[in-house]
Write an enzyme that holds these catalytic residues in place. Structure first.
Site, PDB file in Angstrom:
ATOM      1  N   LYS A  18       0.538  -1.282  -0.134  1.00 53.19           N
ATOM      2  CA  LYS A  18      -0.146   0.150   0.242  1.00 53.19           C
ATOM      3  C   LYS A  18       0.952   1.443  -0.427  1.00 53.19           C
ATOM      4  CE  LYS A  18      -3.610  -2.577   0.007  1.00 53.19           C
ATOM      5  NZ  LYS A  18      -4.354  -3.032  -1.188  1.00 53.19           N
TER       6      LYS A  18
ATOM      7  N   HIS B 266      -8.446  -8.853 -10.141  1.00 50.02           N
ATOM      8  CA  HIS B 266      -8.000  -8.319  -9.094  1.00 50.02           C
ATOM      9  C   HIS B 266      -9.688  -9.205  -7.734  1.00 50.02           C
ATOM     10  CE1 HIS B 266     -10.707  -6.259  -5.258  1.00 50.02           C
ATOM     11  NE2 HIS B 266      -9.448  -5.909  -4.927  1.00 50.02           N
TER      12      HIS B 266
END
Lengths: 388, 388
Positions: free
Chosen positions: B183, B321
């Site tokens: 992230k 995803h």
């Protein structure tokens, strides 16, 4: 001062009408009630709204995550600066908390309907009709007593004749409307053109008639229909194609000079921004029809106005979708082009309320506090029942 | 042969992780089960799938309108041509009947999850793993035994040190993964860059590390982050901004030469088409991450592949995803670039199944019929319970 309960109920709206794209037999609307502890006349004030007619139930997101979030907010955190009323934008921010970006349709109607119910409550606390509250806050205090209003009619009905269609339209004119809209795209183009000609015989002025294709056409069909109807010089040609098919909109705008209309099937200010960036919509003539309860409510509509103006449109280019009290107050309060009306369809959710009359194409505005659902005898008993 | 029941259940997935945009404490997934009357080993065959992790419950649309529609279809109307199995595309058309255009997020996950459960059932009827069924039908019979697989990790956790982050990444490499994602956007840019440098020390090759901003940045921030990380030459820079902010994507693509990645928060082939038309995404390097259960399932993914190819992308540009068995079978079956994995997060919905092992960055594919949730001991008991 706090919100004590948020309730929702989805009700069926029996109809036998169709547009070009689908039957509207099984449609529903979701009513949201926002109950406060503010007492007037011995009773708690309650805000009401219902979701966009023609889409799905929005009960589940209200019940499962939006209402719990709003009820968990510390009461003072959602007050206005003076502490005298709720702040709908603060409540909107709470409702949006931790929602993932993209996919607005997952919650924009649940949050939008709740938002309008909050505005109904806020206006009731101010003891003013909502259009007045909006005009005072967002339109320089230019409070109106009437607003331009056209009929979304001319549906396809089983067994309907041209005479039936003309009679329907005559009835709307007799009721005080001056502008009418009718469906296209449900029949062969030549037949639809005959229907238009028949209605023009009744209404006279072609600038007082709009047509609505309900997204049915592909690019070639949308252009073909545009070319066929261009000679009529109609008020507007609405939703020729898929609401997010910007390239087809652009091709239609290049082929069809008179006004186009769209955007009732967009779910957010963001979707409108993209529509205006890419669709070739023309700020000097085209019409934007965002549906407030579908697209984050009045808090969302403030952004809609901002985005439309950024792209050169004026407030007069905006006609909120949905012929109901919400669109009426919003169109009047913000000084928009006008609003829609659905007399005689959509059951309890159709029409305005007993205070509203029509004169020369304008709706005389209601004066009850809030939206005035209390003065709508077909609908209010359901609202009263769901809170009892 | 018919579908006898469609069941849904939404389960919580307790986590303590965060990305740049939000906490994932309250996330849920909706399991859909499609029960047939096809008997194998004395029991009816059942297809299972679950909805995209990280979004809302999709129980209500399945229960209220999608399942009733599918169950009402005449059984033969949803058979394949030979009458030997169900046709998932015909079932998909039934599920979509009378849905209004626009606002895909109103139902794309409900319909997409149901669609993947149908594909699980179809593969079980064929007695083959789903990736094999897909490869035979849609990839020239090029059946794989492994598929490239990277870790979606490097989350922000309470109290996490750089050492903790490095240890997490070392663990993934030791488990057999070769490419990692972490992230960004949750800390100041300089601090995020230090985190990246720390992870690069562990992983070595910068082409084996991607970063994910989870849509947090505005245009200026997205470009600033791109400029700061460009010297690292990472595998990709994912979701810098709002998933539908095409103008910001275009500006980032102009400022940032290495690969970008996006599209996990798009809900339909239509939304992908617009993304590729306007975002400036580059078919020679950028990565498309549509989430199949979120965007109309495998029937939707067939259109996704078609649209991506029309815009010059190859199947190797596609990484579905969602680190789960669905993405694994889809990536392998269609011959895509690879799939994601979420080891150790998202509770029962994280990870693959007991058949899957990792070797040199590749996942060895499961061989059970269908998706193989039956071999996933954390999850399957919940599935068994909901059908009992």
């Amino acid at each position: 001062m706090r919100i004590t309960k948020i309730l929702e109920r989805t009700i069926p709206l029996a109809t036998n009408i169709s547009n070009s794209a689908r039957s509207l037999q099984d449609i529903r609307t979701t009513i949201v009630a926002v109950v406060s502890d503010v007492i007037r006349g011995g009773k708690p004030l309650i805000g009401f709204a219902f979701s966009s007619i023609g889409r799905a139930s929005h009960s589940a997101p209200v019940r499962e995550r939006i209402a719990p979030r709003v009820l968990a907010a510390p009461p003072e955190s959602v007050f206005n600066a003076a502490g005298t009323n709720f702040d709908p934008d603060k409540l909107h921010a709470v409702a949006m908390k931790n929602e993932k970006l993209g996919g607005d349709a997952e919650r924009s109607a649940a949050i939008g309907t709740l938002n309008i119910a909050v505005w109904d409550l806020v206006a009731k606390i101010e003891e003013k009709p909502l259009h007045q509250v909006l005009a005072e806050r967002f339109n320089g205090g230019d409070v109106q007593d009437r607003v331009f209003c056209y009929v979304g009619g001319g549906w396809y009905r089983p067994g309907q004749t041209t005479q039936d269609l003309q009679d329907e339209m005559r009835g709307h004119l007799a009721a005080g409307y001056s502008m009418l809209k009718m469906k296209v795209g449900g029949l062969a183009l030549a037949e639809d053109c005959k229907r238009i000609e028949a209605v023009l015989k009744v209404i006279g002025d072609s600038k007082s008639l709009a047509v609505d294709a309900n997204c049915i056409f592909d690019r070639q069909q949308a252009i073909a229909c545009g070319k066929a109807i261009a000679p009529f010089g109609l008020r507007w040609y609405e939703e020729p194609c898929h609401p997010q098919d910007y390239e087809t909109y652009k091709a239609v705008a290049e082929a069809y000079a008179p006004p186009l209309a769209s955007c009732e099937n967009l779910f957010s200010p963001r979707e409108l921004e993209n529509f205006l960036l890419y669709s070739g919509f023309r700020s000097d003539r085209d019409i934007i029809q965002i549906d407030p309860p579908l697209a984050y409510g009045i808090s969302g509509y403030l952004r809609v106005i901002e985005i439309a103006q950024k792209h050169g449109f004026t407030r007069k280019s905006l006609f909120p979708h949905g012929g109901n009290l919400m669109g009426l107050h919003i169109a009047a309060g913000f000084g928009l082009g006008g609003c829609e009306s659905y007399p005689g369809v959509f059951g309890a959710a159709g029409g305005f309320n007993d205070e509203v009359s029509l004169q020369n194409g304008y709706a005389i505005l209601p004066q009850s506090p809030g939206l005035g659902f209390e003065m709508k005898p077909e609908l209010f008993p359901m609202m009263r029942e769901m809170i009892s």
